[in-house]
Design a protein around this motif. Structure first.
Motif, short mmCIF file in Angstrom:
data_model
loop_
_atom_site.label_atom_id
_atom_site.label_comp_id
_atom_site.label_asym_id
_atom_site.label_seq_id
_atom_site.Cartn_x
_atom_site.Cartn_y
_atom_site.Cartn_z
N ASN A 74 0.55 -1.12 0.21
CA ASN A 74 -0.21 0.26 -0.14
C ASN A 74 1.18 1.07 0.18
OD1 ASN A 74 -2.58 -1.27 -0.14
ND2 ASN A 74 -2.16 -1.10 2.42
N LYS A 75 1.56 1.40 0.73
CA LYS A 75 3.02 2.64 0.69
C LYS A 75 3.47 3.40 -0.12
CE LYS A 75 7.11 3.76 3.49
NZ LYS A 75 8.09 3.85 4.20
N TYR A 76 3.93 1.73 -0.95
CA TYR A 76 4.74 1.89 -2.37
C TYR A 76 3.88 2.29 -3.95
CZ TYR A 76 9.06 1.53 0.07
OH TYR A 76 10.03 2.23 1.44
N GLN A 77 2.67 1.53 -3.32
CA GLN A 77 1.70 1.97 -4.52
C GLN A 77 1.69 0.41 -5.45
OE1 GLN A 77 2.16 5.47 -5.43
NE2 GLN A 77 0.84 6.84 -3.80
N LEU A 78 1.61 -0.64 -4.77
CA LEU A 78 2.09 -1.31 -5.90
C LEU A 78 0.49 -2.41 -6.01
CD1 LEU A 78 5.14 -2.51 -4.55
CD2 LEU A 78 5.53 -1.67 -6.70
N ILE A 115 18.43 6.71 -9.42
CA ILE A 115 18.98 5.21 -9.67
C ILE A 115 18.67 4.67 -7.67
CG2 ILE A 115 20.87 3.56 -9.25
CD1 ILE A 115 21.21 4.51 -11.92
N HIS A 116 19.48 5.19 -7.01
CA HIS A 116 19.35 5.45 -4.98
C HIS A 116 17.20 5.61 -5.15
CE1 HIS A 116 19.19 6.81 -0.95
NE2 HIS A 116 20.16 6.08 -1.03
N LYS A 117 16.74 6.65 -5.42
CA LYS A 117 15.64 6.71 -4.95
C LYS A 117 14.97 5.05 -5.34
CE LYS A 117 11.30 8.73 -5.35
NZ LYS A 117 10.60 9.88 -6.21
N LEU A 118 15.69 4.46 -6.94
CA LEU A 118 14.85 3.32 -7.37
C LEU A 118 14.63 2.03 -5.79
CD1 LEU A 118 14.60 3.26 -11.24
CD2 LEU A 118 12.87 4.46 -10.00
N GLU A 119 16.58 2.18 -5.64
CA GLU A 119 16.32 1.44 -4.92
C GLU A 119 16.25 0.95 -3.76
OE1 GLU A 119 20.54 0.01 -5.04
OE2 GLU A 119 20.51 -2.33 -6.07
N GLN A 120 15.95 2.20 -3.00
CA GLN A 120 15.83 2.50 -1.37
C GLN A 120 14.70 2.70 -0.84
OE1 GLN A 120 19.01 1.21 0.43
NE2 GLN A 120 20.48 0.36 -1.65
N GLN A 121 14.47 3.62 -2.21
CA GLN A 121 13.26 4.01 -1.81
C GLN A 121 11.92 3.76 -2.09
OE1 GLN A 121 13.72 8.29 -2.12
NE2 GLN A 121 15.11 8.39 -0.89
N THR A 122 11.49 2.93 -3.14
CA THR A 122 10.50 2.35 -3.69
C THR A 122 10.72 0.55 -3.95
OG1 THR A 122 12.56 2.51 -5.57
CG2 THR A 122 10.19 4.32 -5.34
N LYS A 123 12.25 0.43 -3.44
CA LYS A 123 12.12 -1.11 -3.37
C LYS A 123 11.56 -1.69 -4.42
CE LYS A 123 13.34 -0.76 1.05
NZ LYS A 123 14.95 -0.39 1.38
N THR A 139 7.08 5.99 -11.26
CA THR A 139 8.38 6.88 -10.43
C THR A 139 9.44 7.48 -11.29
OG1 THR A 139 7.94 5.06 -9.49
CG2 THR A 139 9.37 6.00 -8.94
N ILE A 140 9.88 6.62 -12.17
CA ILE A 140 10.97 7.16 -13.31
C ILE A 140 10.11 8.52 -13.74
CG2 ILE A 140 12.55 6.85 -15.51
CD1 ILE A 140 12.73 3.84 -14.55
N ASN A 141 9.10 8.85 -14.43
CA ASN A 141 8.46 9.39 -15.29
C ASN A 141 8.43 11.05 -14.59
OD1 ASN A 141 8.58 8.44 -18.05
ND2 ASN A 141 6.68 7.91 -17.87
N THR A 142 7.49 10.68 -13.67
CA THR A 142 7.82 11.33 -12.11
C THR A 142 9.11 12.34 -11.73
OG1 THR A 142 7.58 10.48 -10.41
CG2 THR A 142 5.87 10.73 -11.05
#
Length: 170
Positions: free
Chosen positions: A68-72, A130-138, A84-87
Motif C-alpha cells: 500500500n505504501k509503494y502503491q503496488l 537510481i538511489h531512489k529506485l533501489e532504496q526508497q521504492t524497493k 516513478t521514473i517519469n515523475t
C-alpha cells in the motif's frame, strides 16, 4: 589346563560377553535415545507452531502495508516503475530515452524480471534517481549501470546517457 589357556579363555569370554551386552542392551539403548531426541525435536516444533503462525501473520500485515505504501496494488510493477521514473524525470533535468519490455526468467519456481531503460541527463540527477529506485521504492536492485558520454554534433554539446538494468523478483 594351564594358566595360559585359562587366560585366553577368560579374555575370549570377556570379549564375547561385551559383544553380547552391546548387541542385546547397549545398541537398543542408543537407538531408543536417538528416537527420543527426534521426538523431542518434533515436540518443540509443534510447541512453536502458534508462535510461527503469529509471526507469519505479522509479516503478512507488514508486506501488505509495504504494498500500500509503494502503491503496488492495482497495476503491474512495470507500470509503477515507469510512473516513478517519469515523475522523477519531470521534476529534474532527465529524459527517458528508452524503456524496454522486461526480460523474464523462472528459476526454482521464482520469477525474475529484468527491466532495461536508458536515461539522459545530469550525472547527479541520474544517481539520485537510481538511489531512489533501489532504496526508497524497493522495486528491486540495480544489477548494471553503464554511463556513456556522447556528443550532439549539431549543437557541439556533450551529454550523459545511462543504461540501467533493474532486477526484481516476483
Amino acid at each position: 589346563m594351564t594358566n595360559k589357556t585359562k587366560n585366553i579363555i577368560l579374555i575370549l569370554s570377556s570379549v564375547l560377553a561385551f559383544v553380547l551386552c552391546y548387541l542385546l542392551a547397549i545398541s537398543k539403548t542408543i537407538d531408543l535415545k536417538s528416537e527420543y531426541d527426534k521426538l523431542n525435536q518434533e515436540a518443540t516444533l509443534f510447541e512453536n507452531a502458534p508462535k510461527q503462525v503469529s509471526l507469519l501473520k505479522q509479516k503478512e500485515k507488514y508486506y501488505d502495508s509495504l504494498i500500500n505504501k509503494y502503491q503496488l496494488n492495482g497495476s503491474s510493477l512495470q507500470n509503477n516503475l515507469l510512473k516513478t521514473i517519469n515523475t522523477y524525470a519531470d521534476t529534474t533535468n532527465i529524459k527517458v530515452i528508452n524503456f524496454l519490455e522486461p526480460h523474464s526468467i523462472t528459476k526454482n519456481d521464482l520469477k525474475i524480471n529484468t527491466y532495461q531503460f536508458t536515461l539522459e541527463g545530469d550525472f547527479n540527477a541520474i544517481l539520485k534517481l537510481i538511489h531512489k529506485l533501489e532504496q526508497q521504492t524497493k522495486f528491486g536492485e540495480i544489477i548494471n549501470f553503464h554511463l556513456e558520454k556522447k556528443t550532439n554534433f549539431r549543437t557541439s554539446k556533450n551529454y550523459l546517457q545511462a543504461h540501467i538494468l533493474l532486477k526484481s523478483f516476483g
